[in-house]
Design a protein around this motif. Structure first.
Motif, PDB file in Angstrom:
ATOM      1  N   LEU A 353      11.101  11.738 -14.963  1.00 44.03           N
ATOM      2  CA  LEU A 353      12.517  11.389 -15.075  1.00 44.03           C
ATOM      3  C   LEU A 353      13.245  11.671 -13.756  1.00 44.03           C
ATOM      4  N   ARG A 354      12.910  12.791 -13.129  1.00 42.08           N
ATOM      5  CA  ARG A 354      13.521  13.141 -11.842  1.00 42.08           C
ATOM      6  C   ARG A 354      13.235  12.088 -10.791  1.00 42.08           C
ATOM      7  N   ASP A 355      11.974  11.681 -10.695  1.00 44.33           N
ATOM      8  CA  ASP A 355      11.580  10.709  -9.670  1.00 44.33           C
ATOM      9  C   ASP A 355      12.264   9.363  -9.893  1.00 44.33           C
ATOM     10  N   GLU A 356      12.371   8.965 -11.175  1.00 43.80           N
ATOM     11  CA  GLU A 356      13.037   7.686 -11.472  1.00 43.80           C
ATOM     12  C   GLU A 356      14.508   7.731 -11.059  1.00 43.80           C
ATOM     13  N   ALA A 357      15.181   8.855 -11.416  1.00 42.21           N
ATOM     14  CA  ALA A 357      16.602   8.984 -11.063  1.00 42.21           C
ATOM     15  C   ALA A 357      16.788   9.061  -9.549  1.00 42.21           C
ATOM     16  N   ARG A 358      15.915   9.765  -8.863  1.00 38.91           N
ATOM     17  CA  ARG A 358      16.006   9.887  -7.398  1.00 38.91           C
ATOM     18  C   ARG A 358      15.842   8.534  -6.726  1.00 38.91           C
ATOM     19  N   ASP A 359      14.831   7.766  -7.181  1.00 46.54           N
ATOM     20  CA  ASP A 359      14.576   6.459  -6.561  1.00 46.54           C
ATOM     21  C   ASP A 359      15.768   5.521  -6.758  1.00 46.54           C
ATOM     22  N   GLN A 360      16.370   5.588  -7.953  1.00 43.40           N
ATOM     23  CA  GLN A 360      17.548   4.734  -8.209  1.00 43.40           C
ATOM     24  C   GLN A 360      18.717   5.149  -7.318  1.00 43.40           C
ATOM     25  N   ALA A 361      18.904   6.464  -7.146  1.00 39.78           N
ATOM     26  CA  ALA A 361      20.001   6.950  -6.294  1.00 39.78           C
ATOM     27  C   ALA A 361      19.790   6.538  -4.839  1.00 39.78           C
ATOM     28  N   LEU A 362      18.549   6.664  -4.365  1.00 36.84           N
ATOM     29  CA  LEU A 362      18.258   6.274  -2.986  1.00 36.84           C
ATOM     30  C   LEU A 362      18.506   4.784  -2.769  1.00 36.84           C
ATOM     31  N   ALA A 363      18.175   3.994  -3.792  1.00 33.39           N
ATOM     32  CA  ALA A 363      18.394   2.552  -3.689  1.00 33.39           C
ATOM     33  C   ALA A 363      19.890   2.237  -3.587  1.00 33.39           C
ATOM     34  N   ARG A 364      20.722   2.953  -4.337  1.00 36.51           N
ATOM     35  CA  ARG A 364      22.174   2.737  -4.279  1.00 36.51           C
ATOM     36  C   ARG A 364      22.733   3.147  -2.920  1.00 36.51           C
ATOM     37  N   LEU A 365      22.226   4.277  -2.401  1.00 35.60           N
ATOM     38  CA  LEU A 365      22.681   4.702  -1.070  1.00 35.60           C
ATOM     39  C   LEU A 365      22.298   3.677  -0.018  1.00 35.60           C
ATOM     40  N   ALA A 366      21.101   3.090  -0.172  1.00 36.01           N
ATOM     41  CA  ALA A 366      20.660   2.073   0.784  1.00 36.01           C
ATOM     42  C   ALA A 366      21.544   0.830   0.737  1.00 36.01           C
ATOM     43  N   ARG A 367      22.134   0.602  -0.442  1.00 35.86           N
ATOM     44  CA  ARG A 367      23.022  -0.558  -0.574  1.00 35.86           C
ATOM     45  C   ARG A 367      24.427  -0.255  -0.072  1.00 35.86           C
ATOM     46  N   GLY A 368      24.666   0.996   0.357  1.00 31.96           N
ATOM     47  CA  GLY A 368      25.956   1.369   0.926  1.00 31.96           C
ATOM     48  C   GLY A 368      26.959   1.894  -0.065  1.00 31.96           C
ATOM     49  N   GLU A 369      26.551   2.244  -1.284  1.00 34.01           N
ATOM     50  CA  GLU A 369      27.483   2.779  -2.273  1.00 34.01           C
ATOM     51  C   GLU A 369      27.986   4.155  -1.838  1.00 34.01           C
TER      52      GLU A 369
END
Length: 422
Positions: A353-369
């Motif tokens: 669960l941690r890894d899934e949430a981390r990957d989603q957060a990193l993806a949002r940061l990469a999109r500039g959120e």
């Protein structure tokens, strides 16, 4: 998972049945591979001696029936026939049974020492065949520790008595002077080695050991002043032997009625005392029909063995107490292993669960959120995912008034600072 001990021994079946379910050393690897290959079996070990064949398995549901069916198929026997003479033990009772076997409390000769060595051999064979896992490994190690304590702390191992000793003791009731009674021993394993030693100590001076390989026979006979021969030389040796004791792992009889009849003619019908300790039997049962032959099997040694049993009963009671302590230690270790597996599963789920949430957060940061919004969402999302299952389970437990589960959850999930009574 369930720990299963399933077997047939001298108390539940006659030698005629036991010899049909015995495993030869050459069969063990194949047997363990097949047994371990059953869908219901996760771990397996096989103990096969002259007095017992036992299977120790870690199984799932319907494991007992699957193991019994396999045993019948392997030996070409009807399951109904096996069911009539087989016994089974589960979990704690299976562990207790193995420990009783290891210290000789379940043997024909109470406290006999050979069985522990045979059990250690079965353990090694199972390990080599990859039949051992954490459950059986822990059980066997605890069993060996208990056996060591019993041998050290009780008198059950003093003046060791075995089937070999019982056979020699029975012979002493027939022959007044062993020094004038030539003996022929067939086989060169541990049992025959014990027989040879007991006969030598009793006064036998003319000792012949027959074995498939002469070298092994010489190793056993030479220290006792005996001679070694091969199995092909048995017919000639029978002409001189007054005592014949046999214990090999041969799948078929070595000594038949015709061979014995020819020997008796040359002996001028001097009587012969014979004991067949092997399972399957080395001597054809028909040999016992000859008028000058006194043939006994392991089952006929019961009278001698019962006398030994009475002398060792006090030590046996002490051993039972040590076994109960050993079972308790095994239960404790088993609970710890079970807890360890649960902890690993819980941590693995949390990390997923941690890894899934981390990957989603990193993806949002990469999109500039916005980083603050990403972190806040990460915290909220991770909290919800981690607590979803426990929350649903707690609601169901509350609805069903499962107070023990609720109290356990409070103990596990809440620390002192979260105590709602404040």
């Amino acid at each position: 998972m369930t720990l299963l001990a399933l077997g047939i021994n001298h108390r539940t079946a006659a030698v005629e049945v036991r010899e049909q379910v015995a495993f030869t050393p050459a069969q063990l690897e194949t047997a363990l591979t097949e047994l371990r290959g059953l869908p219901e079996v996760q771990e397996a070990a096989v103990l096969s001696t002259c007095n017992r064949t036992e299977l120790y398995c870690v199984t799932g549901e319907s494991g007992e029936r699957a193991v019994l069916d396999w045993l019948g198929r392997f030996h070409g026997l009807a399951v109904e026939e096996l069911t009539r003479c087989a016994y089974h033990y589960m979990d704690d009772e299976a562990a207790r049974h193995l420990m009783r076997v290891a210290v000789g409390l379940d043997s024909m000769v109470l406290g006999e020492p050979q069985i522990l060595g045979q059990l250690k051999e079965a353990y090694q064979v199972a390990r080599q065949a990859r039949g051992m896992g954490g459950e059986l490994e822990s059980l066997f190690q605890q069993t060996f520790a208990v056996a060591k304590r019993v041998r050290t702390e009780t008198g059950i191992g003093r003046n060791p008595v075995s089937v070999a000793y019982a056979a020699v003791s029975l012979a002493s009731r027939i022959f007044d002077d062993f020094s004038r009674s030539p003996a022929l021993l067939i086989g060169a394993g541990e049992t025959i080695e014990l027989v040879a030693r007991h006969l030598h100590e009793a006064g036998v001076r003319h000792l012949t050991v027959a074995n498939r390989t002469r070298e092994r026979a010489e190793q056993l006979a030479a220290p006792l002043g005996g001679q070694a021969i091969t199995l092909d030389e048995i017919p000639e040796a029978l002409i001189e032997a007054d005592i014949v004791i046999s214990s090999t792992a041969a799948p078929l009889p070595i000594l038949g009625k015709g061979m014995m009849e020819r020997a008796l003619k040359k002996r001028r019908h001097r009587p012969v005392f014979m004991v067949d300790i092997a399972v399957p039997r080395d001597i054809e049962p028909e040999v016992g029909e000859l008028s000058d032959v006194f043939l006994y099997t392991v089952d006929d040694l019961e009278e001698v063995i019962e006398e030994n049993r009475r002398h060792r009963q006090v030590a046996a009671d002490e051993a039972e107490s040590l076994i109960e302590h050993g079972v308790g230690c095994w239960q404790h270790d088993r609970r710890l292993r079970s807890g360890g597996e649960l902890i690993r599963d819980v941590r693995a789920r949390g990390e997923t669960l941690r890894d899934e949430a981390r990957d989603q957060a990193l993806a949002r940061l990469a999109r500039g959120e916005n980083p603050e919004e990403v972190v806040a969402r990460l915290a909220h999302q991770l909290t919800n995912r981690l607590l979803h299952r426990p929350t649903v389970a707690l609601r169901e437990a509350a609805a069903d008034e499962q107070r023990e589960l609720l109290e356990a959850a409070a103990s596990l999930l809440l620390d002192d600072s979260s105590d709602t009574s404040r």
